[in-house]
Design a protein around this motif. Sequence first.
Motif, PDB file in Angstrom:
ATOM      1  N   ALA A  17       0.835  -1.205   0.000  1.00  0.00           N
ATOM      2  CA  ALA A  17       0.000   0.000   0.000  1.00  0.00           C
ATOM      3  C   ALA A  17       0.869   1.254   0.000  1.00  0.00           C
ATOM      4  CB  ALA A  17      -0.916  -0.008   1.215  1.00  0.00           C
ATOM      5  N   GLN A  20       2.387   1.760  -3.500  1.00  0.00           N
ATOM      6  CA  GLN A  20       1.413   2.205  -4.483  1.00  0.00           C
ATOM      7  C   GLN A  20       0.723   3.516  -4.092  1.00  0.00           C
ATOM      8  OE1 GLN A  20      -1.288  -1.044  -5.045  1.00  0.00           O
ATOM      9  NE2 GLN A  20       0.247  -2.389  -5.985  1.00  0.00           N
ATOM     10  N   GLY A  21       1.061   4.034  -2.912  1.00  0.00           N
ATOM     11  CA  GLY A  21       0.466   5.288  -2.467  1.00  0.00           C
ATOM     12  C   GLY A  21      -0.960   5.159  -1.982  1.00  0.00           C
ATOM     13  N   ASN A  22      -1.349   3.992  -1.522  1.00  0.00           N
ATOM     14  CA  ASN A  22      -2.722   3.768  -1.046  1.00  0.00           C
ATOM     15  C   ASN A  22      -2.752   3.433   0.441  1.00  0.00           C
ATOM     16  OD1 ASN A  22      -3.809   4.108  -3.621  1.00  0.00           O
ATOM     17  ND2 ASN A  22      -3.440   1.969  -4.154  1.00  0.00           N
ATOM     18  N   ILE A  23      -1.863   4.019   1.217  1.00  0.00           N
ATOM     19  CA  ILE A  23      -1.792   3.686   2.635  1.00  0.00           C
ATOM     20  C   ILE A  23      -3.075   4.070   3.364  1.00  0.00           C
ATOM     21  CG2 ILE A  23      -0.767   5.890   3.324  1.00  0.00           C
ATOM     22  CD1 ILE A  23       0.175   2.378   4.645  1.00  0.00           C
ATOM     23  N   GLU A  24      -3.761   5.150   2.884  1.00  0.00           N
ATOM     24  CA  GLU A  24      -5.004   5.553   3.550  1.00  0.00           C
ATOM     25  C   GLU A  24      -6.104   4.507   3.332  1.00  0.00           C
ATOM     26  OE1 GLU A  24      -5.074   6.901  -0.627  1.00  0.00           O
ATOM     27  OE2 GLU A  24      -3.644   7.093   1.043  1.00  0.00           O
ATOM     28  N   THR A  25      -6.041   3.786   2.219  1.00  0.00           N
ATOM     29  CA  THR A  25      -7.020   2.724   1.965  1.00  0.00           C
ATOM     30  C   THR A  25      -6.861   1.591   2.964  1.00  0.00           C
ATOM     31  OG1 THR A  25      -6.980   3.266  -0.397  1.00  0.00           O
ATOM     32  CG2 THR A  25      -7.928   1.141   0.232  1.00  0.00           C
ATOM     33  N   VAL A  26      -5.605   1.215   3.256  1.00  0.00           N
ATOM     34  CA  VAL A  26      -5.352   0.155   4.231  1.00  0.00           C
ATOM     35  C   VAL A  26      -5.808   0.581   5.622  1.00  0.00           C
ATOM     36  CG1 VAL A  26      -3.568  -1.250   5.306  1.00  0.00           C
ATOM     37  CG2 VAL A  26      -3.436  -0.731   2.870  1.00  0.00           C
ATOM     38  N   THR A  27      -5.524   1.843   5.969  1.00  0.00           N
ATOM     39  CA  THR A  27      -5.945   2.338   7.285  1.00  0.00           C
ATOM     40  C   THR A  27      -7.461   2.330   7.421  1.00  0.00           C
ATOM     41  OG1 THR A  27      -3.987   3.772   7.322  1.00  0.00           O
ATOM     42  CG2 THR A  27      -5.751   4.264   8.886  1.00  0.00           C
ATOM     43  N   SER A  28      -8.147   2.776   6.361  1.00  0.00           N
ATOM     44  CA  SER A  28      -9.621   2.785   6.384  1.00  0.00           C
ATOM     45  C   SER A  28     -10.167   1.365   6.475  1.00  0.00           C
ATOM     46  CB  SER A  28     -10.141   3.485   5.134  1.00  0.00           C
ATOM     47  OG  SER A  28     -11.548   3.425   5.078  1.00  0.00           O
TER      48      SER A  28
END
Length: 214
Positions: A17, A20-28
Motif C-alpha cells: 500500500a 502504491q500510495g494507497n496507505i489511507e485505503t489500508v488504514t480505512s
Amino acid sequence: MINVIWMALILIGFVFAAVQGNIETVTSAAFDGAKTGVTVCFGLISVLVFWLGMMRLAEDSGLLQKIAKLLSPIVRFLFPDVPKNHPAMGYILSNMSANLLGLGNAATPMGIKAMQELQTLNPDKTAASPAMCTLLALNTASITLIPTTLIAIRMNYQSANPTEIVGPTLAATIVATLAAVAADRYYRRKFLRRGPKPPIPSGPPPSATPDAKG
C-alpha cells in the motif's frame, strides 16, 4: 507460527500500500474491519446466549443425559481403550452433545477436559494416544444438527432465510464425520499392528562405566 503468518500478511499489505500510495485505503479498511468485527460479535451474543440458555435447560431437564445415553454405545465403540466409568467418557459425551446442537463454544471446554482426562490414560506422555486422536477427529468433523453460529451470522447480515443451511450443513457434517471415523479406524488398526513406541525416558542417559581391567 500462525501469529508470524498473520503479522507477515499485515506487513506485506502495508508495504504494498505504501509503494502504491494507497496507505489511507489500508488504514480505512483496518478500521472498517474492526468495526465490522465488533458488530458481528454483538450480533452473535444474543443468539449464543439464547442457545447456551437452552443448553442449560436441556441439561437441567435431563435431555443432555438422554442424548448422552443414546450416544453411549457409539462412544464405547469409538473409544474401546477408555474404561466405561472413566471421567473422560462423561466429558466426551458432553462434547459430542454440544457439537450436535452447534454449540462449539460450549463443546470446546468439554473437549479440553476430555483431552486432559485421556492424557492420564496415555502411557506415552510425549505423544497423543489413539483415543486422543479419535476425539480430535470427531470434534473437528462433528455432526451438527443445528449450526447455531452460522445461523446467527446469517441473521446478523440480514439473510432472507438464515436457516436454509441446516440441511446442507447436516449432510456435509455427516460426510465429514464418516470420513473422519474411517480415517481414524484405518490409522488405529495400523498403529495397533505396528505396536506403540516405547516411551522416551525423561531422565539423563546412564553414564558409561569403564571396563574392568583383568
